[in-house]
Design a protein around this motif. Structure first.
Motif, PDB file in Angstrom:
ATOM      1  N   GLN A  81       0.827  -1.209   0.000  1.00 30.52           N
ATOM      2  CA  GLN A  81       0.000   0.000   0.000  1.00 30.52           C
ATOM      3  C   GLN A  81       0.857   1.253   0.000  1.00 30.52           C
ATOM      4  N   ASN A  82       1.964   1.222   0.730  1.00 32.92           N
ATOM      5  CA  ASN A  82       2.879   2.381   0.718  1.00 32.92           C
ATOM      6  C   ASN A  82       3.444   2.606  -0.682  1.00 32.92           C
ATOM      7  N   GLN A  83       3.887   1.485  -1.319  1.00 25.05           N
ATOM      8  CA  GLN A  83       4.406   1.619  -2.678  1.00 25.05           C
ATOM      9  C   GLN A  83       3.330   2.124  -3.634  1.00 25.05           C
ATOM     10  N   LEU A  84       2.121   1.584  -3.475  1.00 28.10           N
ATOM     11  CA  LEU A  84       1.017   1.998  -4.346  1.00 28.10           C
ATOM     12  C   LEU A  84       0.717   3.484  -4.187  1.00 28.10           C
ATOM     13  N   THR A  85       0.727   3.961  -2.966  1.00 30.13           N
ATOM     14  CA  THR A  85       0.463   5.387  -2.721  1.00 30.13           C
ATOM     15  C   THR A  85       1.545   6.251  -3.353  1.00 30.13           C
ATOM     16  N   GLN A  86       2.793   5.834  -3.148  1.00 33.58           N
ATOM     17  CA  GLN A  86       3.912   6.607  -3.721  1.00 33.58           C
ATOM     18  C   GLN A  86       3.846   6.625  -5.247  1.00 33.58           C
ATOM     19  N   PHE A 130      11.072   9.155 -11.357  1.00 34.72           N
ATOM     20  CA  PHE A 130      12.408   8.691 -11.729  1.00 34.72           C
ATOM     21  C   PHE A 130      13.211   8.195 -10.517  1.00 34.72           C
ATOM     22  N   ARG A 131      12.702   8.445  -9.304  1.00 32.93           N
ATOM     23  CA  ARG A 131      13.399   7.968  -8.101  1.00 32.93           C
ATOM     24  C   ARG A 131      12.759   6.711  -7.520  1.00 32.93           C
ATOM     25  N   LEU A 132      11.603   6.322  -7.946  1.00 33.60           N
ATOM     26  CA  LEU A 132      10.903   5.138  -7.409  1.00 33.60           C
ATOM     27  C   LEU A 132      11.458   3.865  -8.016  1.00 33.60           C
ATOM     28  N   CYS A 133      11.480   2.788  -7.130  1.00 33.73           N
ATOM     29  CA  CYS A 133      11.839   1.442  -7.602  1.00 33.73           C
ATOM     30  C   CYS A 133      10.549   0.785  -8.075  1.00 33.73           C
TER      31      CYS A 133
END
Length: 496
Positions: A81-86, A130-133
């Motif tokens: 959920q954190n990744q999805l939000t980001q 561009f900074r997200l994995c």
């Protein structure tokens, strides 16, 4: 006619014995049937408890594993959920930047276009996209679900009852009865490494042979025996026999009892005869005490006992170790005068017997020994030719002596706390011992021509009687040396 009667009596006797044997067997079968009912219910209850315990363990394991799965689920859910939000936020920013870039392409003014281009370049450089994995931090596989119960299932399917231990076998030839102790030894019919301990049960009885179900005494239990033998100590042999049985136990179940064994426990059992005692003596079964008030408190009790005798003459009881003697002339009434005496309530006319006496610490004077039943009511022990005793005097001048026929032989040794009396009627021997040290105090050697009764005198003090005692094993060596002892029918013989 007489021979036919005898034959018929033998047949009737055999039939009565067989009937008694069958009745005992029927009682045994009925007892076994009740035991099957009770034991099956008990075993089913135990099995339910074991499975309930197993279910409880499985429920605890299930709850623990479920909690771990839920914890992992919550952790992975939070991470995704954190990744999805980001990513959603970054995508919105990228779409706004893309829209702005598209509009910048339509700008005609070079300066404005350059400014917009620089702004787009800076925004793209700083854009979160561009900074997200772009790879999930956690997988959707539940690592704590990787459990294989196949081995456990096989183990549970192979679950079976623990073998019931075989019934042990008591080796009666190796069992030992000596010094009021009984050592019981047994063996297992086959090697069994799962046996944890043994249970020994015993009870006293007056019946020879196999134990009776409806015996008057209950079984006593000795549990948690680790060896294949056990010694019972400090017994009182107040019955003719003792029954023994043993069974083996593992961690889960007790096996069948061994075939019972009956051992003989022969010993003389008697009490003080209150009907013979001087009125200045308080008398219980195994205790007497001098009473200056004249024993008034026990007159009613004694009077009831006297009625059992013959016109004021006490009638000693007979036990299995003695037989009824012929009538004795010179019978006497209750002891009186200075003969502070009481007799035992048995008559000895055969065999070897042993008993012990302990005097109170402050006892002034007492005598212990044996006498013929013709002992007169004024007679004091040792002052005639029909009584033999050792006498202890702590009044004025302390003396310790053996007395018979009004002759006294001083005994040059300390007075023991507890004195043993050994009477060999057939061998004509009366010996006294220190019960603790086994030291021989004195021996009378004579030929007893009449039945004997244990005899006791006490003044200003009390005596405690100990019976049901087996002939001590240390007397065997004394009997071997018996031929070295010489004497006459009225002499006092040294026991040194």
């Amino acid at each position: 006619m007489d021979s036919q009667k005898e034959a018929l009596q033998r047949i009737i006797g055999n039939l009565a014995n067989k009937n008694d044997e069958m009745q005992n067997f029927i009682d045994t079968l009925n007892h076994a049937l009740k035991g099957v009912q009770a034991n099956s219910a008990s075993v089913i209850g135990d099995l339910d408890e074991e499975f309930d315990s197993l279910y409880s363990v499985l429920d605890e394991m299930k709850e623990s594993m479920t909690n771990r799965i839920k914890q992992e689920q919550a952790h992975k859910t939070q991470e995704l959920q954190n990744q999805l939000t980001q990513c959603t936020s970054a995508l919105e920013d990228a779409e706004e930047l893309l829209e702005f870039s598209t509009r910048a392409l339509s700008i005609k003014n070079p300066e404005e276009f350059s400014k917009a281009a620089r702004q787009i370049k800076d925004s793209v450089t700083m854009a979160p996209a561009f900074r997200l994995c772009l790879k999930p931090k956690v997988s959707d596989n539940m690592t704590h679900l990787m459990v294989d119960f196949s081995q456990e299932k096989k183990m549970l399917q192979a679950l079976k009852f623990l073998p019931v231990p075989k019934a042990p076998e008591i080796d009666s030839d190796k069992c030992l009865v000596a010094d009021n102790c009984i050592t019981v030894k047994w063996k297992t019919p086959e090697e069994d490494s799962k046996i944890d301990h043994y249970i020994l049960e015993y009870r006293k009885t007056n019946f020879e042979g196999l134990p009776r179900v409806k015996d008057e005494r209950c079984w006593e239990v000795v549990d948690n025996i680790k060896d294949t033998e056990y010694t019972l100590t400090g017994l009182k042999f107040d019955s003719k026999y003792m029954n023994f049985r043993v069974r083996a136990c593992n961690k889960a179940v007790a096996g069948d009892f061994s075939d019972p064994v009956t051992l003989e426990t022969k010993a003389l059992v008697f009490s003080f005869d209150g009907t013979s005692s001087h009125l200045n003596l308080k008398v219980e079964d195994s205790w007497i005490e001098w009473d200056s008030t004249g024993g008034k408190g026990q007159e009613t009790k004694v009077k009831g006992k006297e009625n059992k005798g013959r016109s004021g003459t006490p009638s000693p009881k007979r036990t299995s170790v003695v037989t009824r003697p012929p009538s004795v002339k010179g019978t006497r009434d209750r002891f009186t005068g200075e003969a502070y005496t009481v007799l035992g309530d048995v008559v000895i006319e055969s065999g070897q017997h042993y008993w012990e006496i302990k005097a109170q610490k402050d006892c002034k004077s007492y005598s212990i020994g044996v006498a013929y039943r013709s002992l007169g009511k004024f007679d004091q022990l040792g002052k005639n030719n029909i009584s033999w005793c050792i006498h202890v005097n702590n009044w004025l001048q302390a003396t310790f002596s053996a007395k018979h026929n009004n002759k006294a032989k001083p005994l040059e040794m300390p007075v023991p706390d507890r004195i043993g009396i050994y009477c060999d009627f057939d061998g004509g021997q009366l010996s006294f011992f220190n019960s603790d040290s086994k030291q021989l105090l004195h021996t009378f050697k004579t030929k007893f021509t009449q039945p004997l009764v244990p005899a006791f005198m006490v003044w200003c003090g009390g005596l405690t009687l100990y019976t049901g005692l087996q002939q001590p094993s240390f007397l065997t060596s004394l009997e071997k040396n018996d031929s070295e002892m010489n004497g006459s029918s009225s002499g006092i013989i040294n026991g040194d």
